[in-house]
Design a protein around this motif. Structure first.
Motif, PDB file in Angstrom:
ATOM      1  N   GLU A 109       0.442  -1.183  -0.657  1.00 10.67           N
ATOM      2  CA  GLU A 109      -0.233  -0.075  -0.382  1.00 10.67           C
ATOM      3  C   GLU A 109       0.890   1.261  -0.299  1.00 10.67           C
ATOM      4  OE1 GLU A 109      -3.003   0.724   2.879  1.00 10.67           O
ATOM      5  OE2 GLU A 109      -4.290  -0.732   1.747  1.00 10.67           O
ATOM      6  N   ALA A 110       0.892   2.008  -0.830  1.00 14.46           N
ATOM      7  CA  ALA A 110       1.103   3.499  -0.683  1.00 14.46           C
ATOM      8  C   ALA A 110       0.069   4.827  -1.081  1.00 14.46           C
ATOM      9  CB  ALA A 110       2.256   4.196  -1.893  1.00 14.46           C
ATOM     10  N   GLU A 111       0.768   6.028  -0.695  1.00 13.06           N
ATOM     11  CA  GLU A 111       0.419   7.097   0.006  1.00 13.06           C
ATOM     12  C   GLU A 111       0.292   8.056  -0.968  1.00 13.06           C
ATOM     13  OE1 GLU A 111      -0.735   9.525   3.770  1.00 13.06           O
ATOM     14  OE2 GLU A 111      -0.418   7.499   4.506  1.00 13.06           O
ATOM     15  N   ILE A 112      -0.359   8.652  -2.266  1.00 16.11           N
ATOM     16  CA  ILE A 112      -0.627   8.989  -3.408  1.00 16.11           C
ATOM     17  C   ILE A 112       0.313  10.612  -3.020  1.00 16.11           C
ATOM     18  CG2 ILE A 112      -0.580   9.879  -5.093  1.00 16.11           C
ATOM     19  CD1 ILE A 112      -0.848   7.468  -6.042  1.00 16.11           C
ATOM     20  N   THR A 113       1.715  11.454  -3.390  1.00 23.29           N
ATOM     21  CA  THR A 113       1.396  13.147  -2.990  1.00 23.29           C
ATOM     22  C   THR A 113       1.686  13.603  -3.940  1.00 23.29           C
ATOM     23  OG1 THR A 113       3.772  12.630  -2.294  1.00 23.29           O
ATOM     24  CG2 THR A 113       2.306  12.356  -0.639  1.00 23.29           C
ATOM     25  N   LEU A 126       8.118   6.706  -4.141  1.00 23.48           N
ATOM     26  CA  LEU A 126       8.371   6.221  -5.636  1.00 23.48           C
ATOM     27  C   LEU A 126       7.774   6.671  -6.736  1.00 23.48           C
ATOM     28  CD1 LEU A 126      10.016   3.410  -6.233  1.00 23.48           C
ATOM     29  CD2 LEU A 126       7.228   2.493  -6.234  1.00 23.48           C
ATOM     30  N   THR A 127       8.514   7.079  -7.822  1.00 21.95           N
ATOM     31  CA  THR A 127       8.064   7.708  -9.129  1.00 21.95           C
ATOM     32  C   THR A 127       6.780   6.548  -9.076  1.00 21.95           C
ATOM     33  OG1 THR A 127      10.009   8.452  -9.298  1.00 21.95           O
ATOM     34  CG2 THR A 127       8.193   9.524 -10.347  1.00 21.95           C
ATOM     35  N   VAL A 128       5.879   8.318  -9.465  1.00 25.36           N
ATOM     36  CA  VAL A 128       4.085   7.447 -10.462  1.00 25.36           C
ATOM     37  C   VAL A 128       4.869   6.916 -11.198  1.00 25.36           C
ATOM     38  CG1 VAL A 128       1.767   7.501 -10.655  1.00 25.36           C
ATOM     39  CG2 VAL A 128       2.542   8.211  -8.569  1.00 25.36           C
ATOM     40  N   PRO A 129       4.689   6.105 -12.809  1.00 23.85           N
ATOM     41  CA  PRO A 129       4.878   5.766 -13.316  1.00 23.85           C
ATOM     42  C   PRO A 129       4.369   7.141 -14.509  1.00 23.85           C
ATOM     43  CG  PRO A 129       4.895   3.470 -12.819  1.00 23.85           C
ATOM     44  CD  PRO A 129       4.107   4.724 -11.713  1.00 23.85           C
ATOM     45  N   LYS A 130       4.606   7.451 -15.484  1.00 23.40           N
ATOM     46  CA  LYS A 130       4.114   8.596 -16.988  1.00 23.40           C
ATOM     47  C   LYS A 130       3.153   7.970 -16.937  1.00 23.40           C
ATOM     48  CE  LYS A 130       6.987  12.225 -16.464  1.00 23.40           C
ATOM     49  NZ  LYS A 130       6.254  11.738 -14.810  1.00 23.40           N
ATOM     50  N   HIS A 131       2.965   6.909 -17.493  1.00 18.48           N
ATOM     51  CA  HIS A 131       1.753   6.562 -17.611  1.00 18.48           C
ATOM     52  C   HIS A 131       0.557   6.855 -17.461  1.00 18.48           C
ATOM     53  CE1 HIS A 131       3.678   2.300 -17.019  1.00 18.48           C
ATOM     54  NE2 HIS A 131       2.658   2.017 -17.262  1.00 18.48           N
ATOM     55  N   TYR A 132       0.598   6.554 -15.604  1.00 19.24           N
ATOM     56  CA  TYR A 132       0.038   6.158 -14.811  1.00 19.24           C
ATOM     57  C   TYR A 132      -0.706   7.568 -14.254  1.00 19.24           C
ATOM     58  CZ  TYR A 132      -1.127   0.923 -13.789  1.00 19.24           C
ATOM     59  OH  TYR A 132      -1.399  -0.362 -13.510  1.00 19.24           O
ATOM     60  N   GLU A 133       0.084   8.356 -14.450  1.00 17.47           N
ATOM     61  CA  GLU A 133      -0.118   9.909 -13.532  1.00 17.47           C
ATOM     62  C   GLU A 133      -2.030  10.283 -13.801  1.00 17.47           C
ATOM     63  OE1 GLU A 133       2.878  13.281 -14.663  1.00 17.47           O
ATOM     64  OE2 GLU A 133       3.270  11.716 -12.721  1.00 17.47           O
ATOM     65  N   GLU A 155      20.857  -4.397   4.774  1.00 18.40           N
ATOM     66  CA  GLU A 155      20.001  -3.347   4.464  1.00 18.40           C
ATOM     67  C   GLU A 155      20.163  -2.949   2.893  1.00 18.40           C
ATOM     68  OE1 GLU A 155      20.244   0.649   5.701  1.00 18.40           O
ATOM     69  OE2 GLU A 155      19.585   0.325   6.887  1.00 18.40           O
ATOM     70  N   VAL A 156      19.371  -3.740   2.106  1.00 16.71           N
ATOM     71  CA  VAL A 156      19.734  -3.821   0.580  1.00 16.71           C
ATOM     72  C   VAL A 156      18.702  -2.450  -0.207  1.00 16.71           C
ATOM     73  CG1 VAL A 156      19.853  -5.701   0.435  1.00 16.71           C
ATOM     74  CG2 VAL A 156      17.648  -5.030   0.081  1.00 16.71           C
ATOM     75  N   CYS A 157      18.175  -1.926  -1.194  1.00 19.39           N
ATOM     76  CA  CYS A 157      17.519  -1.662  -1.840  1.00 19.39           C
ATOM     77  C   CYS A 157      16.737  -1.924  -2.732  1.00 19.39           C
ATOM     78  CB  CYS A 157      18.442  -0.185  -2.505  1.00 19.39           C
ATOM     79  SG  CYS A 157      17.319   0.607  -2.295  1.00 19.39           S
ATOM     80  N   VAL A 158      15.676  -1.689  -2.531  1.00 14.93           N
ATOM     81  CA  VAL A 158      14.628  -2.450  -3.583  1.00 14.93           C
ATOM     82  C   VAL A 158      14.323  -1.606  -4.631  1.00 14.93           C
ATOM     83  CG1 VAL A 158      11.863  -4.148  -3.612  1.00 14.93           C
ATOM     84  CG2 VAL A 158      13.722  -4.399  -1.659  1.00 14.93           C
ATOM     85  N   CYS A 159      13.925  -1.983  -6.348  1.00 10.53           N
ATOM     86  CA  CYS A 159      14.082  -1.667  -7.519  1.00 10.53           C
ATOM     87  C   CYS A 159      12.821  -2.321  -8.210  1.00 10.53           C
ATOM     88  CB  CYS A 159      14.484  -0.840  -8.154  1.00 10.53           C
ATOM     89  SG  CYS A 159      16.366  -0.160  -6.792  1.00 10.53           S
ATOM     90  N   PRO A 160      11.927  -1.977  -8.227  1.00  9.07           N
ATOM     91  CA  PRO A 160      10.623  -2.221  -9.118  1.00  9.07           C
ATOM     92  C   PRO A 160      10.467  -1.696 -10.521  1.00  9.07           C
ATOM     93  CG  PRO A 160       8.985  -1.579  -6.659  1.00  9.07           C
ATOM     94  CD  PRO A 160      10.857  -0.957  -6.767  1.00  9.07           C
ATOM     95  N   SER A 161      10.416  -2.340 -11.540  1.00  9.71           N
ATOM     96  CA  SER A 161      11.066  -2.061 -12.421  1.00  9.71           C
ATOM     97  C   SER A 161       9.452  -0.814 -12.845  1.00  9.71           C
ATOM     98  CB  SER A 161      11.050  -2.567 -13.250  1.00  9.71           C
ATOM     99  OG  SER A 161       9.851  -2.480 -15.295  1.00  9.71           O
ATOM    100  N   LEU A 162       9.920  -0.092 -13.195  1.00 12.83           N
ATOM    101  CA  LEU A 162       8.967   0.456 -13.476  1.00 12.83           C
ATOM    102  C   LEU A 162       7.517   1.132 -14.812  1.00 12.83           C
ATOM    103  CD1 LEU A 162      10.385   4.799 -11.782  1.00 12.83           C
ATOM    104  CD2 LEU A 162       8.766   2.710 -10.707  1.00 12.83           C
ATOM    105  N   GLU A 163       8.108   0.926 -15.272  1.00 13.36           N
ATOM    106  CA  GLU A 163       7.184   0.627 -16.461  1.00 13.36           C
ATOM    107  C   GLU A 163       6.128  -0.957 -16.570  1.00 13.36           C
ATOM    108  OE1 GLU A 163      11.251  -0.785 -18.661  1.00 13.36           O
ATOM    109  OE2 GLU A 163      10.877   1.739 -16.611  1.00 13.36           O
TER     110      GLU A 163
END
Ligand SMILES: Nc1ncnc2c1ncn2[C@@H]1O[C@H](COP(=O)(O)OP(=O)(O)OP(=O)(O)O)[C@@H](O)[C@H]1O
Ligand SMILES: [Mg+2]
Lengths: 372, 293
Positions: A244-248, A263-270, A343-351
């Motif tokens: 779950e995430a909040e939109i800002t 986390l950036t909202v992917p452009k096509h979802y904006e 500690e790691v960084c999780v990077c989901p593919s934005l597309e």
């Protein structure tokens, strides 16, 4: 040459249980359609409706333009392989396969020819003199398929035919069945609760849950663009991650806050997010579309987390990462060495990530498509 | 043919098996002794029931007299024994036929059709079976009087009365038995036949009936034996004699010659013995259902 069409089909049993509700489904000629859903979702019910064993409470069923809704099973020219095979125990394999032809009163020499041909095709010609209980599960299943195929049906219905086979046999039979279907070119509906089977075999998949069809599409569509959280969670092994995430809103654009991180909202979802006017979304991303890197950069593409567990799977590793309480999985190459609590960084593919509406659990695309 | 033998599976150890067989033997000694002595007496000049070996004087005369229809060594009435056997057969076969027909059809209905009051119907059948048949003779007699004028209570009709009455006593149990057999057939097998193009009747004849064959055989046998052994209903309603009533009347007669009665009794036992041997093969045939576990 048969297109199977279900229009608003509902089945309510006498007990009041809803078997299926408002099913709309078109299976094209020669198509291999998988009907995928968990136990009790109404898969068998749908099949029995098409076969004519159950009568729909409402709605219509068509074979091409012919309305078959009230046609008895014997007039539908259907091949049906039951979930439990339902072979005739008092008949030898030969007579089991010959049964549909004998009912049609074909001459005995023609029956013989067809039975032998079908048996050879399914490699059960050695067992023709045995009784069903003298065969292994895999062999019985082939007999059931042979009995369904021997009458050259217009439509082939298969109800979890591989569910009783061991994992290895299942995978080999799976490929065989797919080839057979393509060669014979029979319109086929294949019921399964095994998502891998559906993905591997079908031209299209219809996902069903609680008696309703949720999504119909090619394996690729259903897998990468699930219409609901349920579909995303049902397909794939391991399934899709959901957080779950909040939109800002910021100057540069829309962001999603996952446990306080951006986390950036992917452009096509904006536009979709704006149109839906959502404050919260559920972010879905597949483990294989997720990179795990030891070092984080502030880019809005990654979320910090802590390694919770590492599961070696042979070809690759599955890392379970704790994102501030939400456990997510990612598939990483074996070369990446990770230890617990690191500690790691999780990077989901934005597309590739998919956003869902938390209230309706539908993907924003679906929500939008429904609104217009 | 369809016995998925348990022979291949070691169920119990040798010792327990021996113990079991021994127990069964001990408890059957009185029975075996009784029947053994009866059969032996039928081939002897004197009854051997006193367990005195000197009583046993082998002869076939009892059997010859029996088949001649004599009831005593000297004098006595002569009857046509084959006529009596025929009467017995008519009653037994009639009961068997009626019980099988009605029992299998009701059993199918109770197993397959979900009509309301089904559970209560089954309980009622159980209750009916629990009543001893002899209690109902009087009631049935009056029932018959009510529905059929009494002048018809002669010869030919009397068979009808016996058969219907006796069969109705057996039908509850037969229904239960057949229900059990029908319950074992999965719906899917029936549906498979429907999808394969069979009509309802063909499904019944080619798929269901062969699968319940052991049950039908059992019901047929029990029906036959019930008719063969019946004495109360035969005596009440039948004008003619059957073996049971004939033997019974000869036991009590003043002129009765017991070794002859023993021969008649042995003859009377034959179907029971034959059917028992047959039934063992038929009933204990395990029919695999052809449906995965
Ligand atoms: N004959 C029936 N009478 C009443 N309810 C039924 C009947 N058959 C199925 N149902 C109910 O309908 C629902 C759908 O059943 P169905 O057999 O179609 O499920 P399924 O998807 O095939 O499940 P599975 O994967 O376990 O085979 C279930 O809730 C089931 O309990
Ligand atoms: Mg099912």
């Amino acid at each position: 040459m048969v297109v199977v069409r279900l229009v608003n089909v509902t089945k309510i049993f006498k007990t009041g249980v809803v078997g299926v509700k408002d099913i709309n489904l078109t299976v094209n000629h020669k198509e291999f359609m998988a009907l995928l859903g968990p136990s009790g979702s109404g898969k068998s019910t749908t099949l029995y409706l098409i076969a004519g064993i159950y009568k729909p409470s409402s709605g219509k069923i068509f074979f091409d333009d012919r309305d078959v809704t009230n046609l008895p099973p014997k007039d539908r020219n259907i091949g049906l392989v039951f979930q439990n095979w339902a072979l005739y125990p008092h008949m030898r394999v030969y007579d089991n396969i010959a049964f549909p032809l004998r009912i049609k009163k074909l001459p005995e020499n023609e029956i013989r020819k067809k039975v032998l041909e079908t048996a050879k095709m399914l490699r059960i010609d050695k067992f023709l003199n045995r009784y069903p209980w003298q065969l292994s599960g895999g062999q019985q299943q082939r007999v059931a398929i042979a009995r369904a195929l021997v009458k050259e049906p217009d439509v082939l219905l298969l109800d979890e035919p591989l569910s009783n086979l061991d994992a290895q046999l299942r995978i080999s039979v799976r490929a065989e069945l797919k080839r057979l279907q393509k060669r014979l070119g029979i319109t086929t509906i294949y019921v399964t609760h095994d998502q891998a089977e559906a993905l591997a075999m079908a031209d299209r998949i219809a996902v069903i849950n609680n008696g309703r069809i949720i999504q119909i599409g090619t394996p690729e569509q259903v897998y990468s663009k699930p219409a609901t959280i349920f579909v995303g969670g049902f397909l794939g092994n391991p399934p899709m991650n959901f957080v779950e995430a909040e939109i800002t809103e910021e100057k540069q654009g829309l962001y999603m806050l996952l446990s306080g991180q951006k986390l950036t909202v992917p452009k096509h979802y904006e536009p979709l997010v704006r149109k839906a006017g959502l404050r919260k979304v559920v972010v879905g991303f597949r483990p294989e579309d997720t990179a795990v890197i030891p070092e984080c950069r502030e880019t809005g593409e990654c979320i910090k987390g802590r390694v919770y567990a590492v599961e070696p799977m042979g070809r690759e590793y599955i890392v379970v990462v704790d994102l501030g309480g939400d456990l997510v999985k990612a598939i990483v190459p074996r070369s990446l060495v990770l230890i617990e609590d690191q500690e790691v960084c999780v990077c989901p593919s934005l597309e590739k990530l998919v956003l869902f509406d938390p209230k309706t659990e539908k993907s924003l695309e679906t929500l939008y498509a429904e609104k217009t | 043919m369809m016995s998925a033998g348990l022979r291949d599976i070691e169920l119990r150890s040798r010792r327990t098996e021996l113990l079991l067989v021994a127990t069964v033997l001990i408890f059957s000694i009185p029975l075996i002794l009784g029947y053994g002595l009866l059969i032996l007496s039928s081939f002897s000049k004197e009854m051997v029931t006193n367990l005195n070996p000197h009583d046993f004087i082998p002869t076939l005369r009892n059997w010859i007299l029996f088949f001649e229809g004599r009831t005593a060594v000297f004098g006595g009435i002569r009857v046509n024994i084959w006529h009596i056997v025929l009467n017995t057969l008519i009653v037994a076969l009639g009961v068997s036929f009626l019980v099988t027909l009605v029992g299998s059809m009701t059993g199918y209905a109770v197993s397959r059709l979900k009509f309301s009051g089904r559970k209560r119907f089954m309980a009622l059948l159980m209750l009916l079976h629990a009543f001893p048949g002899s209690v109902m003779v009087v009631g049935i007699y009056f029932l018959y009087l009510m529905f059929l004028p009494s002048y018809q209570l002669v010869r030919f009709y009397s068979f009808f009365f016996v058969i219907v009455a006796r069969a109705s006593l057996e039908i509850p149990m037969a229904t239960w038995l057949m229900k059990g057999f029908f319950d074992m057939i999965p719906w899917e097998v029936e549906w498979a036949a429907l999808v394969d193009g069979a009509s309802r009747f063909k499904v019944w004849r080619k798929v269901i009936l062969p699968m319940v064959k052991p049950g039908v055989a059992a019901v047929m046998l029990f029906g036959f034996l019930a008719g063969w052994m019946d004495i109360i209903y035969v005596r009440t309603f039948l004008v003619d004699q059957t073996l049971a009533t004939w033997i019974e009347s000869n036991i009590n007669a003043e002129y009765s010659y017991l070794p002859l009665v023993a021969a008649a009794g042995t003859f009377y036992l034959l179907p029971t013995i034959i059917f028992f041997l047959l039934a063992q093969r038929l009933i204990f045939t395990i029919s695999a259902t052809g449906v995965k576990g």
